[in-house]
Scaffold this active site. Structure first.
Site, short mmCIF file in Angstrom:
data_model
loop_
_atom_site.label_atom_id
_atom_site.label_comp_id
_atom_site.label_asym_id
_atom_site.label_seq_id
_atom_site.Cartn_x
_atom_site.Cartn_y
_atom_site.Cartn_z
N SER A 89 0.81 -1.22 0.00
CA SER A 89 0.00 0.00 0.00
C SER A 89 0.85 1.27 0.00
CB SER A 89 -0.93 -0.06 1.21
OG SER A 89 -1.95 0.88 1.08
N ASP A 224 -1.82 6.04 -3.96
CA ASP A 224 -0.71 5.32 -3.31
C ASP A 224 -0.40 4.11 -4.19
OD1 ASP A 224 -2.95 3.80 -2.76
OD2 ASP A 224 -2.30 3.23 -0.75
N ASP A 226 -1.10 0.97 -4.36
CA ASP A 226 -2.14 0.03 -4.81
C ASP A 226 -3.44 0.75 -5.18
OD1 ASP A 226 -2.61 0.57 -2.08
OD2 ASP A 226 -3.73 -1.27 -1.83
N ASP A 228 -5.77 2.29 -3.74
CA ASP A 228 -7.04 2.31 -3.00
C ASP A 228 -7.23 3.68 -2.38
OD1 ASP A 228 -5.06 1.92 -1.09
OD2 ASP A 228 -6.21 0.49 0.09
MG MG Z 1 -3.27 1.54 -0.24
#
Ligand code: MG
Length: 431
Positions: A89, A224, A226, A228
Site C-alpha cells: 500500500s 498510493d 495500490d 485504493d
Molecule cells: Mg493503499
C-alpha cells in the site's frame, strides 16, 4: 507471521518472502483465487509464489497482473473467487505484503485466524494441480465506474487533470479519465517500481503540485502504490486537507442518497458536522477499511470513508477505491466548480497529531485506558476516543509500528492545548 490492520506487511526479504507468500496463499485457497500486484519489483517473485501456493492446493489461480487493490476486489466478485493483492500500500518501496479478499471485500478477522491455523499445519496439496489462467478485469471494471458517475457531464466539460499514479493505478486511472472525456496529463505512470515515495502526502506530491500549475490543469489526482487511496490537489497545486476532501465526498454522496455514513475513530469534527448537516447519520468504527466496509454492509450505509483518502462506495466494490474516487472528484468538479472554492467553505480546527515510541504498545495502551481522564462520551472500540464539548481526543496504538498515536481536535487553540496536554501526560507516564 502476523496480520496487521490490512493483511500481512513487512520488509521484503526479511518479514515478507516468496516462501511465506507460497505457504499463506496455500492456506488461504479454499476456492479459486485471483492474484494482482502493484508495481514494486519484489511483487514479481511474491505473486508467482502466491500463484504456486494456490495451484498447489488444487484450486485454480487467476493472474490479473499489475492492477489496483479495488480491481482484485472486483475480480473476486466477477469470478466468485478469493483474491490476493501483493502490495504494501502506502508503505515505502522496500516493504511488501499481501491483502486477502472475498466477495469484494477484505476478509474478516475470523477468516484471518482460520488462515493462521491452516498456515501452522503446513502446505496442503490437492489431488492434482489447479488450472492457471490470465484475465483482464480492467474493461469491465471501467464500465462499473462509468455507471456510477455522470459521464455525459464530464464529456461536455472536458476538465484538464494531472494524474500521478506511482503504482498500480497507472493501468487504469489515466485511461478511465481519458475515456470519460478528461484531458489527462499522466505523471509517474511507469509500471516498474516507484518514482516517489508511495504515500500520497504533501511532501511526496511536490511534482504533482508543480505539474498542475505548469499545465494550468483544473486539479490533480494522486494514488498510493495500490490505488485504493486518492489524494486531491487543487488548481493552485495545494493538497486538500484530508478531512475536507472526505467531507466534500460525503456531501456529494449524501446529495445522491440519505442514510448512514461510516467513518473511523480518526475522523474529525468537519466530517461529523458535514454528515449531520447533510441529513446523514454518523457511525464510528475502529481504524481500518475492513471495519468501515463491514459496518457499511451490516448497516446498509450509503458511504464509508477514512481521512487517509480511502473511500468505499455503495455502487462499487467493498474495499476503498481510489480509482472510482478519482472519477467522482472529476464529476464533482464538473458539477460544482473549482475545488479550492469548494474546499474553502470548510473551516478546519486546530489539531494535534503526535507519536510516542514505546517497546510494548499493548501494555502501554492498557495503562493509558486506566489513567486518561477527560469529560465526554468514551468509545473504546479502537484505543480510546473521547468526544467532549467542542473537541475530541484519540489515543491508540499503531497497527504496524511500535508507537502510540495521539490525535486531538478542538474548536480553539486553548481548548486543544488543555485536552491534548492531559492526554500527553497520560501517554508519557505509560510509555
Ligand atoms: Mg493503499
Amino acid at each position: 507471521m502476523m496480520f496487521g490492520t490490512s493483511g500481512i506487511r513487512g520488509i521484503y526479504g526479511k518479514d515478507i518472502t516468496p516462501e511465506l507468500a507460497l505457504r499463506v496463499a496455500n492456506a488461504f485457497a479454499e476456492s479459486d483465487v485471483c492474484i494482482g500486484q502493484d508495481t514494486r519489483e519484489s511483487g514479481v517473485p511474491l505473486a508467482f509464489a502466491a500463484m504456486g501456493g494456490v495451484l498447489g492446493s488444487g484450486h485454480g489461480g487467476i493472474g490479473l497482473g499489475i492492477v489496483p487493490t479495488p480491481l482484485v476486489a472486483f475480480g473476486t466478485m466477477k469470478f466468485a473467487c478469493g483474491g490476493i493483492m501483493v502490495t504494501a500500500s502506502h508503505n515505502p518501496a522496500e516493504y511488501n505484503g499481501l491483502k486477502f479478499m472475498r466477495k469484494g471485500r477484505e476478509i474478516s478477522r475470523a477468516e484471518e485466524r482460520r488462515i493462521l491455523e491452516r498456515y501452522g499445519r503446513g502446505m496442503e496439496y490437492g489431488a492434482g494441480p489447479g488450472e492457471r489462467r490470465i484475465e483482464n478485469v480492467i474493461p469491465d471494471y471501467m464500465e462499473l465506474v462509468k455507471k456510477n458517475v455522470d459521464a455525459k457531464l464530464i464529456g461536455k466539460r472536458k476538465p484538464k487533470v494531472v494524474v500521478d499514479c506511482n503504482g498500480a493505478g497507472a493501468v487504469v486511472t489515466p485511461y478511465l479519465l481519458g475515456e470519460l472525456g478528461c484531458r489527462v496529463v499522466s505523471l509517474n505512470c511507469e509500471l516498474r517500481g516507484f518514482n516517489r515515495p508511495s504515500e500520497p502526502n504533501k511532501e511526496n506530491l511536490s511534482w504533482l503540485s508543480s505539474a498542475v500549475r505548469a499545465c494550468g490543469a483544473d486539479f490533480g489526482i494522486a494514488h498510493d502504490g495500490d490505488a485504493d487511496r486518492c489524494s486531491i490537489v487543487d488548481e493552485r497545486g495545494e493538497l486538500l486537507n484530508a478531512d475536507v476532501q472526505l467531507a466534500l465526498m460525503i456531501e456529494e454522496e449524501l446529495a445522491r442518497k440519505k442514510g448512514k455514513v461510516i467513518s473511523s475513530v480518526e475522523s474529525s469534527l468537519i466530517v461529523k458536522e458535514t454528515v449531520e448537516k447533510n441529513g446523514g447519520e454518523f457511525v464510528l468504527t475502529p481504524v481500518g477499511s475492513v471495519h468501515v466496509s463491514e459496518e457499511m454492509e451490516r448497516s446498509g450505509a450509503v458511504f464509508g470513508g477514512e481521512p487517509a483518502g480511502e473511500y468505499v462506495f455503495r455502487g462499487g466494490v467493498g474495499v476503498p477505491d481510489g480509482v472510482m474516487a478519482a472519477a467522482k472528484y472529476v464529476e464533482l468538479f464538473c458539477s460544482d466548480g473549482k475545488l479550492s472554492t469548494l474546499a474553502s467553505k470548510f473551516k478546519t480546527n486546530p489539531m494535534a497529531r503526535e507519536k510516542f515510541r514505546t517497546l510494548d504498545r499493548v501494555n502501554a495502551m492498557e495503562r493509558i485506558m486506566g489513567t486518561l481522564r477527560l469529560d465526554g462520551t468514551v468509545n473504546k472500540d479502537d484505543g480510546i476516543r473521547v468526544d467532549g464539548e467542542g473537541y475530541w481526543v484519540l489515543v491508540r496504538a499503531s497497527g504496524t509500528e511500535s508507537i502510540i498515536r495521539l490525535t486531538a481536535e478542538a474548536k480553539t487553540k486553548e481548548l486543544l492545548e488543555k485536552v491534548a496536554g492531559k492526554a500527553r501526560e497520560a501517554i508519557r507516564k505509560a510509555v
